[in-house]
Design a protein around this motif. Structure first.
Motif, mmCIF file in Angstrom:
data_model
loop_
_atom_site.group_PDB
_atom_site.id
_atom_site.type_symbol
_atom_site.label_atom_id
_atom_site.label_comp_id
_atom_site.label_asym_id
_atom_site.label_seq_id
_atom_site.Cartn_x
_atom_site.Cartn_y
_atom_site.Cartn_z
ATOM 1 N N UNK A 1 0.781 -0.792 0.023
ATOM 2 C CA UNK A 1 -0.016 0.289 -0.016
ATOM 3 C C UNK A 1 1.341 0.709 0.158
ATOM 4 N N UNK A 2 1.463 1.334 0.579
ATOM 5 C CA UNK A 2 2.872 2.497 0.532
ATOM 6 C C UNK A 2 3.292 2.609 -0.126
ATOM 7 N N UNK A 3 3.449 1.610 -1.016
ATOM 8 C CA UNK A 3 4.668 1.754 -2.439
ATOM 9 C C UNK A 3 3.817 2.512 -3.234
ATOM 10 N N UNK A 4 2.653 1.960 -2.908
ATOM 11 C CA UNK A 4 1.291 2.454 -4.477
ATOM 12 C C UNK A 4 1.287 4.341 -4.103
ATOM 13 N N UNK A 5 0.465 3.775 -2.636
ATOM 14 C CA UNK A 5 -0.602 5.343 -1.960
ATOM 15 C C UNK A 5 0.699 6.256 -2.040
ATOM 16 N N UNK A 6 1.831 5.964 -2.174
ATOM 17 C CA UNK A 6 2.904 6.922 -0.815
ATOM 18 C C UNK A 6 4.069 6.988 -2.500
ATOM 19 N N UNK B 1 -4.842 3.121 -10.650
ATOM 20 C CA UNK B 1 -5.999 2.764 -11.516
ATOM 21 C C UNK B 1 -6.163 1.268 -12.235
ATOM 22 N N UNK B 2 -5.212 0.406 -12.322
ATOM 23 C CA UNK B 2 -5.408 -0.937 -12.577
ATOM 24 C C UNK B 2 -5.828 -1.440 -10.798
ATOM 25 N N UNK B 3 -5.544 -0.834 -9.839
ATOM 26 C CA UNK B 3 -6.481 -1.658 -8.969
ATOM 27 C C UNK B 3 -7.357 -1.144 -8.467
ATOM 28 N N UNK B 4 -8.405 -0.630 -8.869
ATOM 29 C CA UNK B 4 -9.596 -0.008 -8.404
ATOM 30 C C UNK B 4 -10.369 -0.267 -9.619
ATOM 31 N N UNK B 5 -9.827 -1.082 -10.577
ATOM 32 C CA UNK B 5 -10.377 -1.490 -11.530
ATOM 33 C C UNK B 5 -11.121 -2.965 -11.293
ATOM 34 N N UNK C 1 -5.881 1.459 -1.164
ATOM 35 C CA UNK C 1 -5.299 2.762 -1.999
ATOM 36 C C UNK C 1 -6.447 3.229 -2.822
ATOM 37 N N UNK C 2 -7.442 2.452 -2.834
ATOM 38 C CA UNK C 2 -8.761 3.487 -3.226
ATOM 39 C C UNK C 2 -9.311 4.308 -2.161
#
Length: 427
Positions: free
Chosen positions: A240-245, A258-262, A381-382
């Protein structure tokens, strides 16, 4: 005279062969083994040898044979967990029949339908949203470690035992998560004192399982909770940290979100593996694989070996070292880069083993664990990327080592007892 010379020649040949074997062993040991100062354990960093260690087989060019049975070789290093948690499962028992039954039961529990995946996605999003929006409303900081532990544990209980996450006592859940972490870490240091007793941990478990008598042995719910939850929450947190921050080395951080939220809209095996050409040609599977490569749920796999005419010793297959090896993964081996999975050769695939390999490989490795990591990271992340936020790091105890590089900034280090990550909404 000829017989004497012949005997001498035979002796020289035998001595020469013995010396060659000894030299080979010494050389191989220097290549494959590094000895840790604190525990005097042998740590294996060669991929091929690691896979032999997983299966408790011979190693060092098949010269040395383990005198222990595979089940004993695997179970003996885990006896500390029996003392810490009163568990009795496929990881701690020397009975191969019980090991097979445990693996079969675990496989059945994690064999879930597409509808169940959709339900898990909805529940995960709801739980994360409630916690983060509540913190935003009151202007509170988000303690990300605790939140990752809580959500991961609740979802694990839902999958394994059919419990409804929204009805679980949050205080008991937090205490169970804290107790598992504390007692696991204490079990690795002989003679250490754990601030959370097994009695208090069992009391919290009793709150979650009121109809179940919490006792030692096969009926202990921790038999399945530990391998499911304890190995997953750190991967969820650090992914989560790697992607969100993201840091400046990441190439397409917005694409990952974007890919994860989809994926959350319809989580299943197809959408997990689906390539998104407009988002850099990556999939959720690529993201999950990269999380599990950088932050393997089990960093080292331990086996007890007893070689002929030697004292028993503990060998550790260092999965994390294999996953971070620059000679295999390139100079950016420690950079979060899901794109690397778009095109990867067989040799590199062979070095990827976040859930072990061989006959003792985790049954969740193929679908359940990667999909669950992707789903939970997507849920976090979303929510975290909906507003401008900043993250900081609150260092935990330094364990007598003094401040190290891993305690500075927001560098991600995959270890139990890691620093607390705190997220605040930007003003």
């Amino acid at each position: 005279m000829n017989d004497s010379m012949s005997s001498m020649a035979e002796c020289l040949v035998r001595w020469g062969a013995t010396i060659l074997v000894a030299v080979a062993l010494i050389v191989r040991c220097k290549i494959y083994l590094k000895r840790t100062d604190s525990s005097q354990r042998h740590v294996i960093v060669d991929i091929g040898t690691c896979k032999k260690i997983f299966d408790c087989k011979k190693y060092l060019d098949d010269i040395l044979t383990n005198q222990l049975t595979p089940s004993a070789s695997r179970a003996i290093p885990n006896q500390r967990l029996v003392k810490a948690f009163n568990i009795y499962n496929g990881f701690t028992s020397q009975d191969p029949a019980l090991g097979k039954r445990f693996k079969a039961d675990a496989s059945e529990k994690i064999n879930i339908s597409d509808d169940a995946w959709s339900k898990i996605a909805h529940i995960s999003q709801t739980l994360v949203h409630q916690q983060i929006s509540g913190a935003d409303t009151h202007g509170d900081a988000i303690f990300l470690n605790r939140l990752a532990q809580s959500i991961t544990l609740k979802i694990s209980l839902s999958v394994l035992y059919g419990l409804e996450p929204s009805t679980l006592n949050s205080t008991a859940i937090a205490h169970i998560a804290e107790g598992i972490d504390a007692r696991w870490r204490a079990s690795k240091i002989p003679g250490s004192h754990c601030p959370i007793s097994l009695v208090s941990l069992n009391q919290s478990l009793q709150t979650i399982f009121p109809a179940l008598e919490i006792k030692e042995g096969r009926e202990n719910p921790l038999n399945f909770i530990l391998p499911a939850y304890e190995t997953m929450w750190r991967a969820v947190l650090l992914g989560t940290i790697s992607i969100a921050f993201p840091d400046e080395r990441m190439s397409h951080p917005s694409n990952y979100s974007t890919v994860l939220v989809q994926y959350l809209q319809s989580p299943n095996k197809h959408t997990f593996e689906q390539i998104h050409p407009s988002e850099g040609g990556i999939s959720v599977a690529h993201i999950a694989q990269e999380i599990l490569r950088l932050f393997p749920p089990t960093k080292r796999v331990y086996r007890r070996y007893h070689f002929p005419n030697e004292e028993p010793q503990l060998l550790a297959a260092d999965i994390e070292a294999c996953h971070h090896d620059k000679t295999i993964w390139g100079d950016d081996a420690q950079t979060f880069k899901p794109e690397r999975w778009r095109s990867i050769d067989e040799k590199t695939k062979e070095s990827y083993m976040p859930f072990g390999a061989g006959k003792y490989a985790c049954p969740a490795r193929v679908e359940f664990a990667p999909m669950m990591v992707g789903l939970l990271v997507a849920a976090f992340v979303g929510q975290l990327t909906e507003a401008q936020r900043e993250i900081s790091k609150e260092c935990t105890e330094n364990r007598g080592r003094g401040k190290t590089e891993e305690d500075k900034g927001v560098k991600l280090v995959n270890r139990r007892g890691m620093a607390n990550f705190i997220v605040r909404r930007k003003q």
